[in-house]
Design a protein around this motif. Structure first.
Motif, mmCIF file in Angstrom:
data_model
loop_
_atom_site.group_PDB
_atom_site.id
_atom_site.type_symbol
_atom_site.label_atom_id
_atom_site.label_comp_id
_atom_site.label_asym_id
_atom_site.label_seq_id
_atom_site.Cartn_x
_atom_site.Cartn_y
_atom_site.Cartn_z
ATOM 1 N N ALA A 165 -15.965 -16.006 -28.872
ATOM 2 C CA ALA A 165 -15.815 -17.328 -28.254
ATOM 3 C C ALA A 165 -15.762 -18.428 -29.314
ATOM 4 O O ALA A 165 -15.029 -19.410 -29.183
ATOM 5 N N HIS A 207 -12.014 -17.515 -31.591
ATOM 6 C CA HIS A 207 -10.640 -17.311 -31.143
ATOM 7 C C HIS A 207 -9.984 -18.394 -30.297
ATOM 8 O O HIS A 207 -8.853 -18.769 -30.577
ATOM 9 N N PRO A 208 -10.633 -18.908 -29.253
ATOM 10 C CA PRO A 208 -9.867 -19.836 -28.402
ATOM 11 C C PRO A 208 -9.543 -21.175 -29.066
ATOM 12 O O PRO A 208 -8.442 -21.694 -28.901
ATOM 13 N N ARG A 233 -6.281 -25.358 -38.900
ATOM 14 C CA ARG A 233 -4.923 -25.536 -39.439
ATOM 15 C C ARG A 233 -4.638 -27.008 -39.736
ATOM 16 O O ARG A 233 -3.970 -27.329 -40.708
ATOM 17 N N ALA A 279 1.433 -21.189 -39.975
ATOM 18 C CA ALA A 279 2.184 -20.497 -38.923
ATOM 19 C C ALA A 279 1.615 -19.114 -38.618
ATOM 20 O O ALA A 279 1.832 -18.564 -37.544
ATOM 21 N N ALA A 280 0.878 -18.551 -39.570
ATOM 22 C CA ALA A 280 0.393 -17.177 -39.392
ATOM 23 C C ALA A 280 -0.927 -17.154 -38.642
ATOM 24 O O ALA A 280 -1.690 -18.123 -38.648
ATOM 25 N N LEU A 281 -1.186 -16.017 -38.004
ATOM 26 C CA LEU A 281 -2.486 -15.871 -37.360
ATOM 27 C C LEU A 281 -3.559 -15.885 -38.450
ATOM 28 O O LEU A 281 -3.313 -15.560 -39.604
ATOM 29 N N SER A 312 -9.398 -12.180 -38.878
ATOM 30 C CA SER A 312 -10.798 -12.377 -38.519
ATOM 31 C C SER A 312 -11.571 -11.077 -38.498
ATOM 32 O O SER A 312 -11.006 -9.992 -38.484
ATOM 33 N N SER A 313 -12.888 -11.235 -38.481
ATOM 34 C CA SER A 313 -13.802 -10.105 -38.415
ATOM 35 C C SER A 313 -15.077 -10.583 -37.756
ATOM 36 O O SER A 313 -15.390 -11.775 -37.805
ATOM 37 N N ILE A 340 -14.949 -11.721 -44.879
ATOM 38 C CA ILE A 340 -13.944 -12.595 -44.264
ATOM 39 C C ILE A 340 -12.582 -12.113 -44.738
ATOM 40 O O ILE A 340 -12.278 -12.188 -45.933
ATOM 41 N N PRO A 341 -11.738 -11.587 -43.833
ATOM 42 C CA PRO A 341 -10.399 -11.183 -44.274
ATOM 43 C C PRO A 341 -9.572 -12.413 -44.636
ATOM 44 O O PRO A 341 -9.772 -13.482 -44.072
ATOM 45 N N ALA A 385 2.140 -13.683 -42.322
ATOM 46 C CA ALA A 385 1.081 -12.675 -42.369
ATOM 47 C C ALA A 385 1.439 -11.468 -43.225
ATOM 48 O O ALA A 385 0.554 -10.753 -43.691
ATOM 49 N N LEU A 399 5.029 -14.294 -39.340
ATOM 50 C CA LEU A 399 4.891 -12.944 -39.903
ATOM 51 C C LEU A 399 5.577 -12.842 -41.259
ATOM 52 O O LEU A 399 5.026 -12.287 -42.195
#
Lengths: 194, 88
Positions: free
Chosen positions: A97, A100-101, A108, A115-117, A120-121, A133-134, A141, A193
């Motif tokens: 929670a 992500h949302p 950003r 533009a990329a996602l 996360s971990s 932390i990735p 991406a 991507l």
């Protein structure tokens, strides 16, 4: 600021050499880490909107902390990532929670877009537990040189009713990248991507 | 890895670091066909008590058969995957 923050830690790593080879330009990474109270520790609550809203605040706050620590212009940031470590009386979903949302957009915004996602971990653990932390390139991406990660920990957190939330940014990819794939100069920047 | 699964469209999330024996590693997890499926943003912590030694590396793949327990953070659902671009 509605988040009940107990601590903020900011870590900067600057790598100048790898395996004896000096880098042309040091790779710099920063992580901003907040220790917050978990309002839902120890009980199941269906609606997690409170944490979603805190995530938005932390995206902005921790994003700006990273940027300040790196001391570069917003557009100089090349990669980003996010992670959370939930104290033992919380749920993994509490981390979701927060992360992500709503955290992404304000994050950003601190660096002029991405533009990329945001990779996360998340996990659960006790005080001092390291978590990773990735990191991935902010605009594409698949940029292979920028698949990376940063480990952080806070020695006295999370307590059972706390959550540790972390954002990382980097200027540069891995030291001495040489496994090919999409490069920064080859980014098309359309779909996040490639 | 994708061939083992009979094909998968999404990027495989990853992480990496340098460490000594017993170092714990968080392996990020996402849905195999659409990276934005929010219920499947997850991870798994692993470690090997006596590895990696100085001349070793630990390489990890993770797979799951479900989402986070009690997932309720909204977003794209697995049932709504379009499956065209690996993202949605």
């Amino acid at each position: 600021m509605n988040a009940s923050i107990r601590r903020i830690s900011v870590i900067v790593e600057e790598t100048h050499a790898e395996i004896g080879v000096k880098l042309d330009k040091p790779v710099r990474k920063a992580a901003a880490v907040a220790v917050i109270a978990n309002p839902f520790a120890g009980r199941y609550v269906e609606d997690l909107t409170v944490l979603v809203d805190l995530g938005a605040e932390l995206g902005d706050l921790l994003g700006r902390k990273c940027l300040t620590a790196l001391g570069v212009s917003p557009t100089a940031v090349e990669s980003y990532g996010k992670a959370a470590l939930v104290g033992e009386d919380g749920e993994l979903e509490h981390a979701a929670a927060l992360l992500h949302p709503s955290l992404g957009k304000p994050l950003r915004d601190t660096i002029g877009g991405g533009a990329a996602l945001i990779p996360s971990s998340k996990k659960r653990g006790g005080p001092g537990r390291p978590f990773d932390i990735p990191l991935g390139h902010k605009d594409a991406a698949f940029v292979r040189s920028h698949f990376d990660g940063m480990e952080v920990s806070v020695s006295d957190a999370p307590k059972p009713d706390e959550i540790v939330v972390a954002i990382a940014m980097a200027v540069g990819g891995r030291p001495l990248p040489r496994i090919g794939g999409l490069t920064v100069s080859g980014i098309e920047g359309k779909d996040g991507l490639r | 890895m994708r061939e083992v699964l009979g094909g998968a469209k999404a990027i495989v999330p990853s992480s990496k670091k340098v460490g000594g024996p017993g170092t714990r590693l968080d392996v990020p997890i996402t849905h195999i066909n659409a990276s934005y499926v929010r219920s499947h943003f997850d991870s798994m912590e692993v470690g090997v008590p006596d590895g990696p030694r100085g001349n070793e590396m630990a390489v990890v793949l993770v797979m799951t058969t479900g989402a986070r327990i009690h997932n309720r953070a909204g977003g794209l659902r697995a049932a709504d995957i379009k499956g065209e671009d690996g993202l949605r």
